[in-house]
Design a protein around this motif. Structure first.
Motif, PDB file in Angstrom:
ATOM      1  N   ALA A 117       0.855  -1.192   0.000  1.00  0.00           N
ATOM      2  CA  ALA A 117       0.000   0.000   0.000  1.00  0.00           C
ATOM      3  C   ALA A 117       0.889   1.238   0.000  1.00  0.00           C
ATOM      4  N   SER A 118       0.341   2.340  -0.451  1.00  0.00           N
ATOM      5  CA  SER A 118       1.050   3.622  -0.355  1.00  0.00           C
ATOM      6  C   SER A 118       0.688   4.264   0.971  1.00  0.00           C
ATOM      7  N   ILE A 119       1.679   4.807   1.641  1.00  0.00           N
ATOM      8  CA  ILE A 119       1.446   5.414   2.952  1.00  0.00           C
ATOM      9  C   ILE A 119       1.920   6.862   2.933  1.00  0.00           C
ATOM     10  N   LEU A 120       1.069   7.763   3.425  1.00  0.00           N
ATOM     11  CA  LEU A 120       1.392   9.183   3.516  1.00  0.00           C
ATOM     12  C   LEU A 120       0.863   9.718   4.842  1.00  0.00           C
ATOM     13  N   VAL A 121       1.490  10.768   5.344  1.00  0.00           N
ATOM     14  CA  VAL A 121       1.012  11.472   6.527  1.00  0.00           C
ATOM     15  C   VAL A 121       0.694  12.902   6.099  1.00  0.00           C
ATOM     16  N   ASN A 122      -0.566  13.325   6.312  1.00  0.00           N
ATOM     17  CA  ASN A 122      -0.935  14.662   5.851  1.00  0.00           C
ATOM     18  C   ASN A 122      -0.733  15.711   6.944  1.00  0.00           C
ATOM     19  N   LYS A 123      -1.031  16.950   6.613  1.00  0.00           N
ATOM     20  CA  LYS A 123      -0.761  18.070   7.532  1.00  0.00           C
ATOM     21  C   LYS A 123      -1.645  18.050   8.767  1.00  0.00           C
ATOM     22  N   ASP A 124      -2.739  17.289   8.716  1.00  0.00           N
ATOM     23  CA  ASP A 124      -3.634  17.163   9.864  1.00  0.00           C
ATOM     24  C   ASP A 124      -3.285  15.950  10.723  1.00  0.00           C
ATOM     25  N   ASN A 125      -2.104  15.383  10.484  1.00  0.00           N
ATOM     26  CA  ASN A 125      -1.583  14.257  11.263  1.00  0.00           C
ATOM     27  C   ASN A 125      -2.384  12.974  11.082  1.00  0.00           C
ATOM     28  N   PHE A 126      -3.041  12.825   9.934  1.00  0.00           N
ATOM     29  CA  PHE A 126      -3.659  11.556   9.588  1.00  0.00           C
ATOM     30  C   PHE A 126      -2.654  10.704   8.816  1.00  0.00           C
ATOM     31  N   MET A 127      -2.591   9.429   9.163  1.00  0.00           N
ATOM     32  CA  MET A 127      -1.831   8.470   8.381  1.00  0.00           C
ATOM     33  C   MET A 127      -2.782   7.864   7.352  1.00  0.00           C
ATOM     34  N   LEU A 128      -2.429   7.950   6.076  1.00  0.00           N
ATOM     35  CA  LEU A 128      -3.271   7.475   4.988  1.00  0.00           C
ATOM     36  C   LEU A 128      -2.662   6.224   4.375  1.00  0.00           C
ATOM     37  N   LEU A 129      -3.484   5.180   4.227  1.00  0.00           N
ATOM     38  CA  LEU A 129      -3.056   3.929   3.597  1.00  0.00           C
ATOM     39  C   LEU A 129      -3.893   3.729   2.341  1.00  0.00           C
ATOM     40  N   PHE A 130      -3.245   3.830   1.178  1.00  0.00           N
ATOM     41  CA  PHE A 130      -3.925   3.714  -0.105  1.00  0.00           C
ATOM     42  C   PHE A 130      -3.716   2.312  -0.684  1.00  0.00           C
ATOM     43  N   GLY A 131      -4.826   1.609  -0.926  1.00  0.00           N
ATOM     44  CA  GLY A 131      -4.749   0.350  -1.661  1.00  0.00           C
ATOM     45  C   GLY A 131      -3.998  -0.747  -0.943  1.00  0.00           C
ATOM     46  N   GLY A 132      -3.045  -1.370  -1.672  1.00  0.00           N
ATOM     47  CA  GLY A 132      -2.332  -2.527  -1.166  1.00  0.00           C
ATOM     48  C   GLY A 132      -2.976  -3.806  -1.666  1.00  0.00           C
ATOM     49  N   LYS A 133      -2.300  -4.923  -1.455  1.00  0.00           N
ATOM     50  CA  LYS A 133      -2.849  -6.211  -1.885  1.00  0.00           C
ATOM     51  C   LYS A 133      -2.618  -7.271  -0.820  1.00  0.00           C
ATOM     52  N   GLU A 134      -3.541  -8.254  -0.796  1.00  0.00           N
ATOM     53  CA  GLU A 134      -3.527  -9.261   0.255  1.00  0.00           C
ATOM     54  C   GLU A 134      -2.497 -10.354   0.020  1.00  0.00           C
ATOM     55  N   ARG A 135      -2.133 -10.568  -1.222  1.00  0.00           N
ATOM     56  CA  ARG A 135      -1.102 -11.554  -1.593  1.00  0.00           C
ATOM     57  C   ARG A 135      -0.265 -10.948  -2.704  1.00  0.00           C
ATOM     58  N   SER A 136       0.906 -11.501  -2.914  1.00  0.00           N
ATOM     59  CA  SER A 136       1.829 -10.892  -3.868  1.00  0.00           C
ATOM     60  C   SER A 136       1.289 -10.888  -5.292  1.00  0.00           C
ATOM     61  N   GLU A 137       0.465 -11.883  -5.657  1.00  0.00           N
ATOM     62  CA  GLU A 137      -0.043 -11.962  -7.029  1.00  0.00           C
ATOM     63  C   GLU A 137      -1.440 -11.357  -7.170  1.00  0.00           C
ATOM     64  N   ALA A 138      -2.024 -10.843  -6.093  1.00  0.00           N
ATOM     65  CA  ALA A 138      -3.393 -10.328  -6.132  1.00  0.00           C
ATOM     66  C   ALA A 138      -3.442  -8.936  -6.745  1.00  0.00           C
ATOM     67  N   ASN A 139      -4.638  -8.547  -7.155  1.00  0.00           N
ATOM     68  CA  ASN A 139      -4.845  -7.180  -7.611  1.00  0.00           C
ATOM     69  C   ASN A 139      -4.883  -6.232  -6.418  1.00  0.00           C
ATOM     70  N   MET A 140      -4.759  -4.948  -6.717  1.00  0.00           N
ATOM     71  CA  MET A 140      -4.749  -3.941  -5.673  1.00  0.00           C
ATOM     72  C   MET A 140      -6.151  -3.705  -5.108  1.00  0.00           C
ATOM     73  N   LEU A 141      -6.237  -3.567  -3.806  1.00  0.00           N
ATOM     74  CA  LEU A 141      -7.483  -3.173  -3.169  1.00  0.00           C
ATOM     75  C   LEU A 141      -7.785  -1.713  -3.501  1.00  0.00           C
ATOM     76  N   ASP A 142      -9.070  -1.358  -3.505  1.00  0.00           N
ATOM     77  CA  ASP A 142      -9.459   0.017  -3.838  1.00  0.00           C
ATOM     78  C   ASP A 142      -9.844   0.812  -2.595  1.00  0.00           C
ATOM     79  N   GLU A 143      -9.214   0.487  -1.464  1.00  0.00           N
ATOM     80  CA  GLU A 143      -9.569   1.094  -0.184  1.00  0.00           C
ATOM     81  C   GLU A 143      -8.598   2.200   0.220  1.00  0.00           C
ATOM     82  N   LEU A 144      -9.138   3.191   0.923  1.00  0.00           N
ATOM     83  CA  LEU A 144      -8.333   4.218   1.573  1.00  0.00           C
ATOM     84  C   LEU A 144      -8.676   4.210   3.063  1.00  0.00           C
TER      85      LEU A 144
END
Length: 455
Positions: free
Chosen positions: A416-443
């Protein structure tokens, strides 16, 4: 309780003394003071409520409010009667009546009886001459949230490009940029900071559709974006939309990240990489002028894929940290590495069992003064949801306490992509459950409660 009234002879003496000091007949002062019914100081004490006597109260004279700006700690039990000490602007009043909401009782107050502040208490004050009245609503504030709890939530709106095989989200300029590989091509979406919800598609050129770029290694360096391809080429973009292949770059085996400029010894910034040269795997770095310099040969256990990286500055020194991943022999790692120039690297941890399990695709962020390592995919190809923290920038790691855990509804994942915004939220974009799986569409968004408190 009995109505409290200060003897007139005592009050008259006070006024005579004050008017004498002013050098006039005191008539104007006397008239003002006789009708004054303001509270000037307010405090509480109770042996059963720790630290209460040290609490500072604000008196809002305009709105008739009394409160403590600095709330008592979360979980403080205030279901005890307290001694309330009140002084008045002149010191002379006719009566004080209190309404204790906790027990729904209204009665005259003699200034010494204890009061129940488990709910608001209203003070009704009558001036000495009986012509003026003022009320104050007093409240004892207690934090209603555990300040150290990290609360997580999932956004209702899915991320664009459903079924993406790869995805990378970065903060670039004044917007979030999402690069996704769909079924047939690469796509770029943008969303303004800080919402990360209003995604619009943007033009994207120069990335060959059939090339499986390693999006997780996309790096911003000195305003430009860099992206390695599996054939060893390095692509660059000055605006994030138009990409070109760099013809003068060496064969790139891995793009590790960027090292900022360090003020010690005038150390320049660097784009840190691993290159292949004459059969050897070498550390190498490019400076802001595009010049390349080779470093030492990489250890066989150094990760070349699936690692997490984070750049940070500590005092006068800039660092780049690389954690976990797969080495060039395909073995998973749980080690942590550090560099200040991209050429010389040191291993901060051993390969023992004292740290997090070996994994690829974890997410790494600098948050709340610590490094946070989240999830990844383990040796059994299962997504993880654990969180480890390091207070010493990667030397030692410990499992985060239960206050930080991701919720049960969160699916373990890596990449997943991870970012920390100016309001001190940690954001987790996508990611996948297994190495060969497609990316999740969750934030997912998480924030430690105290990092959201206003001063």
């Amino acid at each position: 309780m009995k109505k409290n009234k200060i003897p007139l002879w005592l009050f008259g003496g006070v006024l005579f003394f004050m008017s004498s000091c002013l050098g006039n007949d005191g008539t104007e002062l006397e008239e003002w003071s006789l009708s004054n019914c303001q509270i000037s100081t307010f405090s509480m004490s109770c042996d059963s409520i720790s630290g209460l006597s040290a609490v500072k109260f604000t008196i809002d004279q305009i709105n008739g409010l009394i409160f403590n700006k600095d709330s008592l700690p979360y979980g403080t039990n205030v279901n005890f009667k307290v001694i309330c000490t009140v002084t008045y602007a002149i010191g002379a009043i006719t009566s004080v009546e209190v309404h204790q909401k906790a027990i729904d009782k209204k009665e005259y107050w003699n200034g010494t009886d204890s009061l129940d502040f488990s709910d608001e208490v209203i003070f009704y004050i009558i001036s000495y001459n009986g012509k003026e009245a003022k009320s104050y609503t007093a409240k004892l504030n207690v934090h209603q949230q555990n300040p150290n709890l990290m609360e997580w939530s999932r956004d209702a709106s899915p991320l664009p490009v459903s079924g993406a095989t790869d995805r990378k989200v970065i903060l670039y300029g004044d917007s979030y940029r999402m690069y996704a590989r769909g079924a047939n091509s690469y796509e770029l979406y943008q969303s303004p900071v800080p919402d990360a919800n209003n995604w619009t598609r943007a033009p994207l050129t120069g990335l060959p559709d059939k090339t499986a770029f390693t999006l997780s290694q996309m790096t911003e360096y000195e305003g430009n974006l860099y992206l390695p391809s599996p054939d060893g080429a390095l692509y660059r973009s000055a605006d994030g939309q138009d990409w070109t292949k760099m013809d003068d770059a060496p064969e790139i085996a891995a793009l590790l990240g960027a090292v900022g400029e360090g003020t010690e010894l005038g150390r320049p910034s660097a784009l840190a990489t691993i290159i292949r040269d004459d059969g050897k795997w070498l550390f190498a770095a490019m400076n802001v002028s595009g010049q390349w310099q080779q470093g030492t040969e990489t250890p066989g256990v150094f990760p070349v894929a699936g690692f997490a990286s984070n750049s940070y500055k500590q005092m006068y020194y800039s660092h780049l940290t690389v954690v976990a991943g797969k080495d060039r022999h395909g073995a998973l790692s749980n080690r942590c590495w550090d560099t200040m120039d991209g050429l010389a690297w040191i291993c901060l941890t051993g390969s023992g069992k004292d740290y997090f399990a070996q994994r690829e695709g974890p997410m790494l962020a600098d948050y709340d003064g610590k490094l946070y390592l989240t999830g990844g995919i383990d040796a059994s190809n299962q997504g993880l949801s654990d969180i480890y923290t390091s207070a010493d920038k990667g030397v030692t790691w410990s499992l985060a306490d239960s206050l930080t855990f991701l919720p049960e509804t969160y699916k373990g994942r890596g990449f997943a992509s991870i970012l920390v915004n100016k309001d001190n939220f940690m954001l987790l974009f996508g990611g996948k459950e297994r190495s060969e799986a497609n990316m999740l569409d969750e934030l997912w968004r998480g924030r430690i409660n105290r990092l959201g408190y206003k001063d």
